[in-house]
Design an enzyme around this catalytic site. Structure first.
Site, short mmCIF file in Angstrom:
data_model
loop_
_atom_site.label_atom_id
_atom_site.label_comp_id
_atom_site.label_asym_id
_atom_site.label_seq_id
_atom_site.Cartn_x
_atom_site.Cartn_y
_atom_site.Cartn_z
N HIS A 1 7.39 15.95 82.25
CA HIS A 1 7.92 15.68 83.59
C HIS A 1 8.02 16.95 84.43
CE1 HIS A 1 11.87 16.63 81.54
NE2 HIS A 1 12.11 17.20 82.71
N SER B 1 14.55 22.28 81.34
CA SER B 1 13.53 21.41 80.75
C SER B 1 12.35 22.22 80.23
CB SER B 1 13.03 20.39 81.77
OG SER B 1 13.77 19.22 81.72
N ASP C 1 7.01 13.00 76.27
CA ASP C 1 7.46 13.87 77.36
C ASP C 1 7.17 15.33 77.05
OD1 ASP C 1 8.50 14.52 79.84
OD2 ASP C 1 10.55 14.71 79.11
#
Length: 481
Positions: A123, A229, A153
């Site tokens: 993402h 992230s 992901d």
């Protein structure tokens, strides 16, 4: 930054996720004796700095950007007759025009190979036209996306025009991680620069998180914030135990509940970048369900454990290994599985072409079988078709279902039929309410076994449509006029 609402809180992606009494008494005294205040300068000066110095050079900032087109607003007077009478035809002047705008996202990444191979979250770089990475020593490089795996992901980047060897973070065996272990999270929260936070492992098999297909995450209370992230979660030996992915938050900041993808899954995706850039996952041909209290009681289990086999594909590795419907799978390899998510994760971290052992409970007797790990086969040609015309199916893309197609569409309990793979937005099928993953069983009394059957029956105009389809394992019937 993606968001998933749950119980008034938000799950946020982190881009800017038999002993004797005497023996027991003796050991309690020993543990009490170990808990003392620091008594020396050496104990007072204990620090995580050596670990950070070892790891931080291999944690990078990831900058992703993409260009989007925005339409300019049209004048409300464009089609007004009064406006045209006095000012003439201004349609060219006021016609809709688009302008370009650059969207940027910020995240972190971990160098896992000296040639400049970097792991980050999918993402972080989704839809990006350009990706750039910045190292802790302030060097910056353009990077190419060489693998994207939305199901986990995760994404793999490669530094472009790299010279020399890069620092790396070695992989740990995340299966050895235990609740209570100390960990460090390293990343670039809110774009302030590389930041290190410390915490413990709060849980090692969290599911129902809703971040990826493989619901199996390390939970930690180390502070993780937007921008973390793709960053590293490391143990005190400086090894990668997970990739930080999401947080559970009411405010958008860290509340002490962060989630990381285990290193064993990360390593599988990383190694796939060297194997043609495709993540190949093992298939054994089983459908399973969780074991609740009722099933556990019927099987005379002391407590619910394992997963129950509900279906086996004919000719599959599971069938050849002798596994039957009704068997209870207790473990994959040497690790227990207590729910379908754990079962799927354990298989996904194995390599295609290998062999693993299953512990099976059947009629109260436990035994082990060896199961080959193979690629899901395409037992029938998929014969993909797009249905057009005036039928309720106008706008769908359908395929013949096989284990390979089921794997691609993330349908783990279906092996055959005609499945809707995709639906055009604002189409008749979308308006009717069909969804990807629906299996068309029967239309107006005609059975649908191949895509050509659906194409043929949908081409005949009808005043009324009687449709039987399967969704999430349940047969449904609908009549449309």
């Amino acid at each position: 930054m993606g968001q998933l609402r749950k119980c008034a809180a938000r799950l946020l992606f982190c881009s800017v996720v038999g002993t004797s009494g005497a023996f027991v008494t003796q050991n309690m005294h020993a543990l009490a004796a170990e808990k003392t205040v620091p008594t020396s300068q050496g104990e007072i000066s204990l620090s995580f700095a050596p670990v950070v110095k070892k790891v931080s050079p291999a944690v990078v900032n990831v900058y992703a950007s993409r260009t989007v087109q925005e339409r300019r607003r049209v004048s409300p007077f464009l089609d007004d007759p009064f406006f045209r009478r006095f000012f003439g035809d201004q349609s060219d002047r006021f016609a809709p025009r688009s302008r370009s705008r650059v969207q940027s996202s910020l995240g972190s990444g971990v160098i896992v190979s000296a040639d400049g191979t970097i792991i980050t979250n999918h993402h972080v770089i989704a839809g990006a036209d350009e990706v750039r990475v910045a190292l802790s020593d302030r060097r910056e490089f353009d990077a190419d996306v060489i693998l994207k795996d939305e199901r986990t992901d995760l994404a793999v980047l490669k530094v472009r025009d790299a010279e020399g060897a890069f620092p790396v973070v070695p992989f740990a065996n995340s299966d050895e991680l235990e609740v209570g272990d100390l960990v460090l999270a390293i990343g670039n929260p809110f774009g302030v620069g590389q930041t290190v936070t410390q915490g413990i492992v709060s849980a090692v098999a969290r599911n129902q998180v809703g971040v990826s297909d493989y619901q199996f995450f390390i939970q930690t209370d180390a502070a993780i914030n937007p921008g973390n992230s793709g960053g590293a979660l490391v143990d005190l030996k400086g090894r990668l135990v997970g990739v930080n992915t999401a947080i559970f938050s009411r405010s958008g900041g860290s509340n002490g509940i962060g989630f990381a993808i285990p290193a064993n899954m990360v390593e599988v995706v990383s190694s796939a970048a060297d194997d043609g850039g495709i993540v190949r996952r093992p298939w054994v041909g089983t459908s399973v369900q969780p074991v609740g209290a009722d099933i556990a009681a019927s099987l005379a289990l002391e407590r619910p454990s394992g997963v129950l086999v509900t279906r086996i594909q004919e000719g599959s590795p599971a069938e050849r290994a002798g596994i039957r419907v009704g068997d209870l799978i207790l473990s994959v390899g040497d690790i227990n599985v207590d729910d379908p998510d754990a079962y799927g994760y354990r298989l996904a971290t194995k390599k295609v072409g290998g062999v693993t052992s299953f512990e099976i409970l059947r009629n109260g007797e436990a035994f082990r079988v060896d199961v080959n790990l193979e690629r899901a086969p395409e037992t029938v040609a998929r014969e993909a078709l797009e249905i057009n015309g005036s039928s309720p199916f106008a706008g769908v893309k359908v395929m013949n279902l096989s284990p390979a197609v089921a794997e691609e569409l993330r349908m783990y309990n279906e092996f055959s039929g005609v499945v809707i793979a995709d639906i055009q937005a604002r189409s008749k099928a979308a308006y009717v309410g069909f969804k990807p993953g629906d299996i068309i069983v029967e239309v107006n009394g005609s059975k649908v076994e191949r895509t050509k059957d659906l194409s043929k029956v949908s081409a005949v105009p009808q005043r009324t449509w009687h449709i039987t389809f399967k969704r999430a394992g349940q047969l449904r019937q609908v009549t449309l006029r």
